[in-house]
Design a protein around this motif. Structure first.
Motif, PDB file in Angstrom:
ATOM      1  N   VAL A 140      10.728  -0.303 -21.750  1.00  9.98           N
ATOM      2  CA  VAL A 140      12.140  -0.237 -21.656  1.00  9.98           C
ATOM      3  C   VAL A 140      12.426   1.660 -21.905  1.00  9.98           C
ATOM      4  O   VAL A 140      13.498   1.953 -21.475  1.00  9.98           O
ATOM      5  CB  VAL A 140      13.083  -0.785 -22.709  1.00  9.98           C
ATOM      6  N   TRP A 143      11.580   3.122 -18.724  1.00  7.43           N
ATOM      7  CA  TRP A 143      12.477   2.850 -17.593  1.00  7.43           C
ATOM      8  C   TRP A 143      14.036   3.437 -17.949  1.00  7.43           C
ATOM      9  O   TRP A 143      14.665   3.986 -16.912  1.00  7.43           O
ATOM     10  CB  TRP A 143      12.511   1.324 -17.452  1.00  7.43           C
ATOM     11  N   THR A 144      14.477   3.434 -18.918  1.00  7.78           N
ATOM     12  CA  THR A 144      15.780   3.623 -19.043  1.00  7.78           C
ATOM     13  C   THR A 144      15.895   5.332 -18.855  1.00  7.78           C
ATOM     14  O   THR A 144      16.874   5.905 -18.533  1.00  7.78           O
ATOM     15  CB  THR A 144      16.266   3.264 -20.541  1.00  7.78           C
ATOM     16  N   LYS A 147      16.095   5.916 -15.281  1.00  5.01           N
ATOM     17  CA  LYS A 147      17.242   5.235 -14.787  1.00  5.01           C
ATOM     18  C   LYS A 147      18.288   6.275 -15.124  1.00  5.01           C
ATOM     19  O   LYS A 147      19.158   6.655 -14.139  1.00  5.01           O
ATOM     20  CB  LYS A 147      17.562   3.903 -15.316  1.00  5.01           C
ATOM     21  N   ARG A 148      18.250   6.803 -16.084  1.00  2.00           N
ATOM     22  CA  ARG A 148      19.498   7.912 -16.524  1.00  2.00           C
ATOM     23  C   ARG A 148      19.372   9.127 -15.879  1.00  2.00           C
ATOM     24  O   ARG A 148      20.142   9.861 -15.262  1.00  2.00           O
ATOM     25  CB  ARG A 148      19.357   8.166 -18.023  1.00  2.00           C
ATOM     26  N   THR A 153      23.054   6.984 -15.442  1.00  2.00           N
ATOM     27  CA  THR A 153      23.535   5.734 -15.969  1.00  2.00           C
ATOM     28  C   THR A 153      23.402   6.168 -17.696  1.00  2.00           C
ATOM     29  O   THR A 153      22.605   6.561 -18.231  1.00  2.00           O
ATOM     30  CB  THR A 153      22.448   4.469 -15.787  1.00  2.00           C
ATOM     31  N   ALA A 158      21.748   1.310 -19.394  1.00  2.00           N
ATOM     32  CA  ALA A 158      20.537   1.382 -18.818  1.00  2.00           C
ATOM     33  C   ALA A 158      19.734   0.227 -19.705  1.00  2.00           C
ATOM     34  O   ALA A 158      19.199  -0.612 -19.155  1.00  2.00           O
ATOM     35  CB  ALA A 158      19.790   2.422 -18.975  1.00  2.00           C
ATOM     36  N   HIS A 159      19.878   0.095 -20.912  1.00  2.00           N
ATOM     37  CA  HIS A 159      19.005  -0.785 -21.739  1.00  2.00           C
ATOM     38  C   HIS A 159      19.521  -2.194 -21.679  1.00  2.00           C
ATOM     39  O   HIS A 159      18.761  -3.210 -21.320  1.00  2.00           O
ATOM     40  CB  HIS A 159      19.241  -0.710 -23.363  1.00  2.00           C
ATOM     41  N   TRP A 162      17.935  -3.363 -18.279  1.00  6.02           N
ATOM     42  CA  TRP A 162      16.663  -3.615 -18.440  1.00  6.02           C
ATOM     43  C   TRP A 162      16.535  -4.970 -19.071  1.00  6.02           C
ATOM     44  O   TRP A 162      15.728  -5.917 -18.505  1.00  6.02           O
ATOM     45  CB  TRP A 162      15.926  -2.641 -19.262  1.00  6.02           C
ATOM     46  N   GLN A 254      20.077   5.084 -30.261  1.00  3.30           N
ATOM     47  CA  GLN A 254      19.000   4.738 -29.059  1.00  3.30           C
ATOM     48  C   GLN A 254      18.000   4.011 -29.668  1.00  3.30           C
ATOM     49  O   GLN A 254      17.236   3.056 -28.855  1.00  3.30           O
ATOM     50  CB  GLN A 254      18.477   6.117 -28.486  1.00  3.30           C
ATOM     51  N   HIS A 258      16.728   0.082 -28.446  1.00  3.79           N
ATOM     52  CA  HIS A 258      15.267  -0.231 -28.232  1.00  3.79           C
ATOM     53  C   HIS A 258      14.738  -1.251 -29.183  1.00  3.79           C
ATOM     54  O   HIS A 258      14.053  -2.186 -28.747  1.00  3.79           O
ATOM     55  CB  HIS A 258      14.528   0.840 -28.699  1.00  3.79           C
TER      56      HIS A 258
END
Length: 279
Positions: A140, A143-144, A147-148, A153, A158-159, A162, A254, A258
């Motif tokens: 995660v 990936w986030t 994505k950002r 995003t 984004a989280h 996912w 953040q 997570h």
């Protein structure tokens, strides 16, 4: 090769976008028992309106490039596509035709492999196949970050994407797949030999050391997927994108986001224990 169930086998690699499905397709396509066809499901989804499929339908195959190194007009797989009105393309008809073309390339193959990340949304349309599904999940945090960077995003959004989509994928795979395995992108990219060996053992195909450097060795025909797969250099080796480790900001919330994803993240990405093993 038709299994005892009487249904042809279809191997799907599904997950979130930009999670390594294309390079895994190329790696497994080294095996003569696996015929990879890239994101054919997505190409045959009318809602996706993929440009490569439109060009094939319009007789402009020479304008697209396959991972085999040739244009669509030269490729032994994609040159077989018969031009037709793009409006006639569908999963129910066109995808079945593409699978049949792929099987004709290797009549004794065990699997035709599709690596459309969104293939999980079409599992209910594939009941005519014996479905073997690899659920590939990227950490995660990685990936986030990607994505950002790619889409701009927001962090929380984004989280949420996912968490929501990984849960939906897991549910659909459990509901529709005949056989499934969860694999972490981090496992695959950091310990490719061990991870590919595990997937091969699960699927009943022989591991080949050339899977570690699929460029130039793969038999997959990827027309749609990660663009690096068609450049030649991008598929020479399996490498991990660790850009998220160098990100400058690490706000408290953040960490909280997570933490909300941590249990699912551990189960989907690291449950095989591969990255914790000694080399």
């Amino acid at each position: 090769m038709t299994p005892p169930s009487g249904r042809p086998r279809l191997l799907l690699i599904v997950g979130l976008d930009h999670s390594g499905t294309t390079i895994l397709d190329l790696a497994l396509g080294v095996s003569p028992q696996v015929q990879g066809i890239g994101e054919a499901l997505r190409m045959c989804n009318p809602g996706a309106a993929v440009g490569s499929m439109r060009r094939l339908c319009e007789g402009r195959a020479a304008e697209v490039t396959c991972s085999c190194g040739g244009t669509g007009a030269e490729c032994p797989m994609w040159s077989r596509v018969t031009p037709r009105p793009f409006a006639e393309v569908s999963i129910e008809t066109s995808f079945l035709e593409l699978v049949a073309m792929a099987r004709a390339l290797r009549p004794d193959t065990r699997f035709v492999l599709d690596s459309s990340p969104s293939g999980w949304t079409h599992l209910h349309q594939l009941r005519g196949f014996e479905l073997w599904v690899v659920h590939l999940t990227r950490d995660v945090r990685s990936w986030t970050h990607s994505k950002r960077r790619r889409r701009g995003t927001g962090l929380a959004a984004a989280h949420w994407i996912w968490f929501r989509d990984s849960r939906l994928i897991e549910h659909q795979v459990a509901r529709h797949a005949d056989h499934s395995i969860a694999v972490g992108y981090e496992e695959f990219a950091l310990r490719p030999r061990e991870t590919l060996q595990r997937i091969c053992d699960w699927a009943g195909v022989a591991f080949d050391a050339r899977m570690l450097t699929p460029g130039g060795h793969t038999g997959s025909h990827v027309l749609v997927g990660n663009a690096a797969s068609r450049s030649g250099s991008g598929a020479r080796e399996i490498r991990y994108d660790g850009g998220w480790m160098a990100q400058g900001e690490a706000p408290l919330w953040q960490g909280l986001l997570h933490a909300a994803c941590a249990r699912r993240n551990r189960r989907l990405v690291y449950s095989n224990g591969i990255v914790r093993r000694r080399a």
